[in-house]
Structure formats: C-alpha cells, structure tokens
Design an enzyme around this catalytic site. Structure first.
Site: not given
Length: 382
Positions: A126-127, A133, A159, A270, A339, A343, A366, A368
């Site tokens: 819990a930081l 942030g 958290i 496919r 991709q 579909g 952890e 960005t």
C-alpha cells in the site's frame, strides 16, 4: 545461482515445464470465467499454494521454496500466459513481503513470513494515494507516535489484492513537511481495528485481481509493526520496486507469449482464399515481428532477474528497462494478435481480447512507463 543467458540450466527448464502444466490444467480453464465475473481466482490460488509457487521467493528458513529471482520470473511468466489475474498472486506476494525480507527484524520475519509461505495469508503493498501516485513524496497518510504505539490515518488507492490479503505493507509520513524524508514503513494486518476497504474498482483488465482503496482510521500499531527505521520508507519503497519491476516484466512477457501462441494456432487453422492464412507472407511478417519482440523482452527480463538476484549496481536501470520494454511489447503483441484473429479476436470467444485488456495495466502500475524512462535516464546520467 548464476546462469548463462543463452542456455538456462536444466532446473529452470524443468520449472517452466512444471508451471506450464499446472497453469494449463488448473488456471487456464478458469481464466475466462474469472475475467467475466471479476472473481478472485480461487482455484488458481489453491493450485499455486499446493505446488509452492504462490510465494516462491521466500527463503527455506521461513518455510518458503527458496526460489531465486529468475525462478520467480519464470513462474509469473507461465502463469500470466494462462491468466494475468492469477499471476498477480506470486507477483504481489513478493512485492508486499520484500520490505520485511530486506529490512525487517528476525522476529518480524519469523512471525509473518511463515504464514505467507504456508498459503495461510497473502500480502499486499500500500504505497499509492489519490494525489501520490508517481509523486510518492506527496503522500498524506499520517503516522503519529503515541507513547509506545503508532496511529495511522489516511487512504491508499489502487491496492492490488486488497481485501483478499491478510498483510499490508503500508507507507505513511511522520511529518508532511519533511516530504520524502518523513515516509516510514509499517506492517498492518487485515484484522487490525480501523482498517477497511473500498468497493472493488471496475477495471478494463486483470478483473480477477481485486483492486480497492485501503482506509486507515486510527489504526493503532505497536513498535513491532515498524519496518526499518523512521524516515527510511522512501528508500525501502524504491528499493522494493527495483526488484519487483522485474516481476511485472515477467507478467507482461507471459501475456505476450500467450497471445502469440493463440495467434499462431489460429492462423494455422483459419482458411481464406482456399488455404490457411498462415501461408500468406503478410501474416508471416506480423508473426515474425511478434516473435522477435517477445524473445527480446524475454532476454531483457531474464537479464534484469539476474541483476535482481545479485543486487547489481545496474538493477535500477535494468528493472525499469525490463518492465518498460516488456509491457510495451505486451501491448503491441496482444493488439496484433487481435488483428490476426480479425472479428473473432474482438470477441470473448477467444482469449486474445482479454490478453489485450490485461496487457494495458503493465504499462501503468509499479510506475508508468513514462516514469520508467525517467528512472532509466537518471540511472544512465548518475
């Protein structure tokens, strides 16, 4: 243990085979349902505990398996290949407990680590806060000394596994005026009076891993809950992240490998214009790029794991680099997998759309990837 990056010792290959078999049998079959219902992957947890993969990083003397950083990365990678939510069990158990492993007293280690090792408890970290942030030094959660006790008040946000975990490594400031120098580390138990949780966040991905706010309302802790020294919290937090960013790299790598495997299997089956689409050069070029990126991410992740195990001087750079690169690869590879399936890739009938959603968070938590690039730049200039 040291290892050749180009030829892993047999024990690591055997570990991969064992974990993959476990993941295929006990984790992958539940992954879609875990995502659909946003439920904690209980079956995965039980299977990981039974195999001693839920907290493999713990030393043998505390009841753990004594796995090194590469072994832990391989476990997380193979679990993430099947289910990203489930891979956060070993990942966050390491994240949460590393502060005690690195800076805890022997008494603290003997008291809490065996419960994690046995599977009796999970451990969260819990930081982060709403306004703290990337800017950790701005945290508002307070720790006030009251005689022989500490009283914690505040709220932590984002958290992972909150509410499921029994133990929480919580960072609080003893004096906001001190900034980063006031941050201090504490161990809080779920049963402590004054600890509560917000509603689970409604997320894009990793839906099986609950993400909640953690509220501290006059949580009173004894001196035995202080981890390290007063004011040492920032150092403890950043030191932990240097090591555990490697686990996020491993998670991202596993997600990317799972998407690549699914895409390869699909294009072989496919058919269009009278033949399997795997025979088309354009498809082969996409697969080639995906495979190349995955292997490059694996090499960097394992290199960072080696640095983590030895606590090398360049760990800060390599931890950030592996997390940043592997998560960018995961986002690219999973998007390309969608991709390739066309579909079908956009539907929940196939796993790649889930993998694409799961991959996104690896670029965010952890630290960005923008922060990772700052970390790397500063490390290079230091």
């Amino acid at each position: 243990m040291t290892f050749d990056l180009y030829c892993l010792p047999d024990e690591y290959n055997q570990l991969r085979t064992t974990v993959r078999a476990l993941a295929d049998a006990h984790i992958a079959p539940h992954a879609a349902e875990v995502d659909e219902k946003s439920e904690f992957p209980r079956a995965a947890y039980e299977a990981l505990v039974k195999a001693d993969f839920h907290a493999m990083h713990l030393p043998v003397e505390y009841g753990g398996a004594g796995g090194d950083a590469l072994a832990v990365a391989i476990v997380i990678e193979e679990v993430a290949r099947a289910c990203a939510s489930s891979s956060l069990i070993p990942s966050v158990n390491k994240l949460g407990s590393l502060s005690v492993l690195e800076r805890g007293t022997e008494e603290q280690k003997r008291r809490w680590l065996p419960r994690l090792a046995s599977g009796e408890a999970m451990w969260s970290y819990a930081l982060s806060e709403a306004e703290a942030g990337s800017d950790i030094g701005s945290m508002k959660t307070r720790a006030v000394r009251d005689g022989d006790s500490w009283v914690l008040n505040g709220a932590k946000r984002w958290i992972t596994n909150a509410g499921v975990s029994e133990f929480y490594t919580v960072f609080a400031t003893v004096d906001p005026a001190l900034g980063a120098k006031g941050i201090t580390t504490f161990l809080v138990e779920k049963s402590d009076s004054g600890l509560s949780f917000g509603a689970p966040e409604r997320k894009l991905g990793i839906k099986g891993s609950p993400t909640r706010e953690v509220y501290l309302d006059n949580v009173r802790l004894g001196q035995d809950r202080l981890i390290g020294d007063v004011g040492e919290g920032m150092k403890i937090a950043l030191g932990t992240l240097d090591h555990t960013r490697v686990t996020i790299a491993a998670q991202a790598l596993g997600i990317a490998q799972g998407a690549l495997d699914a895409a390869v299997a699909y294009v072989k089956e496919r058919k269009q214009f009278g033949k399997a689409i795997a025979e088309f050069q354009g498809i082969q070029f996409m697969l080639a790029d995906m495979g190349m990126q995955v292997e490059a991410a694996r090499a960097l992740t394992y290199r960072a794991a080696s640095a983590s195990e030895r606590n090398d001087r360049d760990l800060t750079f390599l931890g950030a680099a592996s997390k940043c690169f592997a998560s960018d690869v995961a986002m690219k590879v999973t998007t390309d997998a969608v991709q390739l399936l066309g579909g079908y890739g956009y539907t929940r009938d196939y796993p790649v759309e889930r993998m694409m959603r799961d991959a996104k968070i690896t670029q965010i938590y952890e630290g960005t990837n923008q922060i990772q690039r700052m970390v790397m730049g500063r490390a290079l200039l230091a």
